[in-house]
Write an enzyme that holds these catalytic residues in place. Structure first.
Site, PDB file in Angstrom:
ATOM      1  N   SER A 112      38.489  32.960  31.856  1.00 28.75           N
ATOM      2  CA  SER A 112      37.564  32.157  32.727  1.00 28.75           C
ATOM      3  C   SER A 112      37.085  31.022  31.426  1.00 28.75           C
ATOM      4  O   SER A 112      36.974  31.573  30.046  1.00 28.75           O
ATOM      5  CB  SER A 112      36.421  32.977  33.070  1.00 28.75           C
ATOM      6  OG  SER A 112      35.533  31.860  33.784  1.00 28.75           O
ATOM      7  N   LYS A 164      38.427  39.846  37.286  1.00 27.85           N
ATOM      8  CA  LYS A 164      38.462  38.212  37.118  1.00 27.85           C
ATOM      9  C   LYS A 164      38.468  37.763  38.930  1.00 27.85           C
ATOM     10  O   LYS A 164      37.900  36.924  39.026  1.00 27.85           O
ATOM     11  CB  LYS A 164      39.751  37.707  36.497  1.00 27.85           C
ATOM     12  CG  LYS A 164      40.090  36.346  36.567  1.00 27.85           C
ATOM     13  CD  LYS A 164      38.924  35.562  35.830  1.00 27.85           C
ATOM     14  CE  LYS A 164      39.158  34.064  35.890  1.00 27.85           C
ATOM     15  NZ  LYS A 164      39.711  33.194  36.772  1.00 27.85           N
ATOM     16  N   HIS A 167      35.250  38.244  39.836  1.00 29.49           N
ATOM     17  CA  HIS A 167      34.307  37.286  39.179  1.00 29.49           C
ATOM     18  C   HIS A 167      34.471  35.670  39.960  1.00 29.49           C
ATOM     19  O   HIS A 167      33.375  35.114  40.199  1.00 29.49           O
ATOM     20  CB  HIS A 167      34.728  36.810  37.692  1.00 29.49           C
ATOM     21  CG  HIS A 167      34.445  35.508  36.975  1.00 29.49           C
ATOM     22  ND1 HIS A 167      35.097  34.564  37.420  1.00 29.49           N
ATOM     23  CD2 HIS A 167      33.481  35.340  36.217  1.00 29.49           C
ATOM     24  CE1 HIS A 167      34.599  33.430  36.612  1.00 29.49           C
ATOM     25  NE2 HIS A 167      33.667  33.913  35.860  1.00 29.49           N
ATOM     26  N   ASN A 168      35.725  35.566  40.433  1.00 33.23           N
ATOM     27  CA  ASN A 168      35.861  34.192  41.037  1.00 33.23           C
ATOM     28  C   ASN A 168      35.401  34.342  42.404  1.00 33.23           C
ATOM     29  O   ASN A 168      34.939  33.266  42.945  1.00 33.23           O
ATOM     30  CB  ASN A 168      37.507  34.039  41.125  1.00 33.23           C
ATOM     31  CG  ASN A 168      38.184  33.562  39.869  1.00 33.23           C
ATOM     32  OD1 ASN A 168      37.511  33.504  38.822  1.00 33.23           O
ATOM     33  ND2 ASN A 168      39.068  32.816  39.961  1.00 33.23           N
ATOM     34  N   GLU A 171      31.965  33.458  41.642  1.00 33.85           N
ATOM     35  CA  GLU A 171      31.760  32.010  41.605  1.00 33.85           C
ATOM     36  C   GLU A 171      31.721  31.065  43.061  1.00 33.85           C
ATOM     37  O   GLU A 171      31.159  30.273  43.257  1.00 33.85           O
ATOM     38  CB  GLU A 171      32.845  31.611  40.843  1.00 33.85           C
ATOM     39  CG  GLU A 171      33.127  30.141  40.634  1.00 33.85           C
ATOM     40  CD  GLU A 171      34.664  29.894  39.909  1.00 33.85           C
ATOM     41  OE1 GLU A 171      35.248  29.301  40.455  1.00 33.85           O
ATOM     42  OE2 GLU A 171      34.697  30.432  38.814  1.00 33.85           O
TER      43      GLU A 171
END
Length: 297
Positions: A112, A164, A167-168, A171
């Protein structure tokens, strides 16, 4: 260290530059010859000293699967592949098994930081065996922020891309909340300075963040977001996050709603979706979709 790098686009190209600035040797190859240091993946492999480390920064899915398969025939036992794109964590396990059958090691690395990573450093989340991670730790240290943070060995193979993915998904939710706040303030007859309000939140508030910094930057460039159409693609990882929540019976209403909001952006022009589009352009260098009627000339 010495590293082979396949994929020299917005992320990979900046990663090569940052690694070289930190003293590492990078031999890069890309389907755009003008970006490449060598003419082919095979030449890159021949250039590297053994045991080799090769990092993939290409699109997930078939491009990555094809590259892994090609590398399985080019690399030697003891070499290491780092998959730094956004593969699904189940694909990581299959790709690792293919390489393991030939004695080649595998790490999945979620990365990221977008187009700002060269300057600020990247957040890197990895999955794999501890000894493999330790072997290439100097590479991870060079890519992550100089403050010493931004790195986690999250677990075994697949864990890096799983976190990840989450995480996205987070986001997505954060961006959607900022977008809805923007639309609400802009629609009211109460707030005179929407841009100034967001700017004031960058210090001393619980919502201060890099995403907020990027939103202020976008609004300072175009306070009405007149140059954008309220349309936002989804990368695929938001969908995977929602699917993983279903698979594990974990409620994820905010992330799910944010994903569905991106779908709705494709049906009509929305001020909130203009914020999403502006944020994606700021941190990822994504192509800007012009407002309706704008030819871009």
């Amino acid at each position: 260290m010495q590293l082979g790098l396949i994929g020299l686009g917005k992320m990979g190209g900046n990663m090569r530059a940052r690694l070289r600035e930190k003293g590492h040797e990078v031999v890069g190859v890309d389907h755009h010859p003008e970006r490449s240091d060598v003419e082919s993946t095979a030449e890159m492999v021949r250039t590297l000293a053994t045991p080799r480390t090769v990092w993939l920064m290409i699109p997930a899915g078939e491009p990555t699967k094809s590259a892994v398969h090609e590398l399985s025939g080019l690399l030697d036992p003891g070499d290491l592949v780092i998959e730094g794109g956004n593969s699904h964590y189940l694909d990581d396990r299959r790709q690792a098994d293919e390489l393991k059958s030939r004695g080649i090691h595998y790490i999945d690395a979620g990365v990221s930081g977008g187009v700002w990573g060269r300057e600020n450093g990247y957040g890197i989340m990895v999955g794999g065996a501890a000894e493999d991670v330790a072997r290439v730790q100097p590479i991870f240290d060079a890519l992550t922020p100089d403050s010493g943070g931004g790195f986690v060995h999250a677990g075994d193979i697949g864990a890096g891309h799983f976190v990840k993915m989450v995480h996205n998904g987070i986001e997505y939710g954060m961006m959607q909340a900022f977008a809805e706040g923007y639309e609400l303030m802009a629609a009211s007859d109460v707030v005179d300075d929407v841009v100034g309000t967001f700017d004031s939140w960058r210090e001393g508030t619980v919502v201060r963040s890099w995403l907020l910094d990027l939103l202020v930057r976008a609004l300072e460039e175009d306070p009405e977001l007149a140059g954008l159409r309220g349309y936002a693609q989804d990368s695929g990882e938001g969908r995977w996050t929602v699917q993983a929540a279903v698979d594990h019976a974990v409620p994820a209403p905010a992330i799910t709603a944010a994903l569905f909001a991106r779908f709705s952006s494709r049906q009509e022009d929305s001020p909130a979706m203009k914020v999403i589009a502006a944020l994606r352009n700021q941190f990822g260098g994504h192509a800007v979709t012009k407002a309706k009627g704008d030819t871009g000339e």
